[in-house]
Write an enzyme that holds these catalytic residues in place. Structure first.
Site, short mmCIF file in Angstrom:
data_model
loop_
_atom_site.label_atom_id
_atom_site.label_comp_id
_atom_site.label_asym_id
_atom_site.label_seq_id
_atom_site.Cartn_x
_atom_site.Cartn_y
_atom_site.Cartn_z
N LYS A 98 1.07 4.10 -2.90
CA LYS A 98 0.68 5.49 -2.66
C LYS A 98 1.85 6.45 -2.85
O LYS A 98 1.64 7.61 -3.25
CB LYS A 98 0.09 5.62 -1.25
CG LYS A 98 -1.31 5.05 -1.12
CD LYS A 98 -2.30 5.77 -2.04
CE LYS A 98 -3.73 5.34 -1.79
NZ LYS A 98 -4.70 6.08 -2.62
N TYR A 119 0.84 -1.21 0.00
CA TYR A 119 0.00 0.00 0.00
C TYR A 119 0.87 1.25 0.00
O TYR A 119 0.65 2.18 -0.78
CB TYR A 119 -0.92 -0.01 1.22
CG TYR A 119 -1.81 1.20 1.32
CD1 TYR A 119 -2.97 1.30 0.55
CD2 TYR A 119 -1.49 2.24 2.19
CE1 TYR A 119 -3.80 2.41 0.64
CE2 TYR A 119 -2.31 3.36 2.28
CZ TYR A 119 -3.46 3.43 1.52
OH TYR A 119 -4.28 4.55 1.60
#
Length: 255
Positions: free
Chosen positions: A161, A157
């Site tokens: 991002k 993640y």
């Protein structure tokens, strides 16, 4: 009171039926924009269309799968057929999973990147291409605190991002000559369905402790930032990642 002049603007929010996306979609509608809030769920998309219509704004129910370029293109074409143009794209679709990095299978890593990064890229390409042809447009991506700092056992993640942040800046530089501004919002800790289990754990206590304001955010507190980036008030703003985090990234020791 400053007006963000959203009347007659057409806004598409991908990932707009829950959490932060839902709040931003309703905020745009309340500010006067016509809004299409889309996600994979046809029922959730239909419910959001009903909520937006009850605010007196034009909308339509059109679901989308960000893992499919054809699906995103179909959404774009439906909105253009109904409204004639898309002024603002907000990319909110995302997924995460907490897992030790040594145990993370490549399939899961690729799935997270496919939704968070490539899904954002696909939408930017499909909607941004039409904006470039028009010579104007606004794109708002959703970054994260993990764009800047690491969180334990969510490496996929965080990496995705961080890449969304880099993509935002790259597109801003490429597309500025064509009148298209590309920015991102990096929310602090905002309770959503995506992170509810994490915030209910010991990690949630630590995250609140590290937030100088001593609380988590409310999704509605992101609306004014999104309205600024979507409006003509931000006419000289592009390539920025605007952090709304209660002081989290500024914090060293809070006790």
């Amino acid at each position: 009171m400053i007006s963000f002049e959203m009347d007659k603007k057409v806004v598409v929010v991908i990932g707009g039926t829950s959490g932060i996306g839902r709040a931003l979609a309703l905020g745009m509608a309340q500010a006067g924009a016509d809004v299409v809030a889309s996600s994979r769920s046809e029922s959730a998309t239909a419910r959001m269309a009903g909520e937006i219509a009850r605010l007196g704004r034009r909308t339509l129910a059109a679901s989308v799968d960000v893992s499919s370029r054809d699906s995103i293109a179909a959404l774009h074409d439906k909105v253009v057929e109904e409204f004639g143009v898309v002024d603002v794209l907000i990319n909110c679709a995302g997924m995460t999973k907490r897992i030790p990095t040594l145990d993370c299978p490549e399939e899961l890593w690729e799935q997270i990147f496919d939704i968070n990064l490539k899904g954002t890229l696909r939408a930017c390409q499909v909607f941004g291409g039409a904006m470039i042809e028009r010579g104007r447009g606004r794109i708002i991506n959703i970054a994260s605190l993990s764009t800047f700092v690491a969180f334990h056992e969510v490496a996929a993640y965080g990496a995705s991002k961080a890449a969304v942040g880099a993509l935002t800046r790259s597109l801003a530089v490429e597309w500025a000559p064509y009148g298209v501004a590309v920015n991102a919002i990096a929310p602090g800790i905002f309770p959503t369905a995506l992170n509810s289990s994490i915030l209910a754990s010991e990690r949630g206590r630590e995250l609140k402790l590290r937030t100088p304001m001593g609380r988590f955010g409310d999704a509605d507190e992101l609306i004014s930032t999104a309205l600024y980036l979507a409006s003509e008030r931000s006419s000289f703003t592009t390539g920025q990642i605007v952090v709304v985090d209660g002081g989290f990234l500024a914090s060293g020791v809070n006790q």
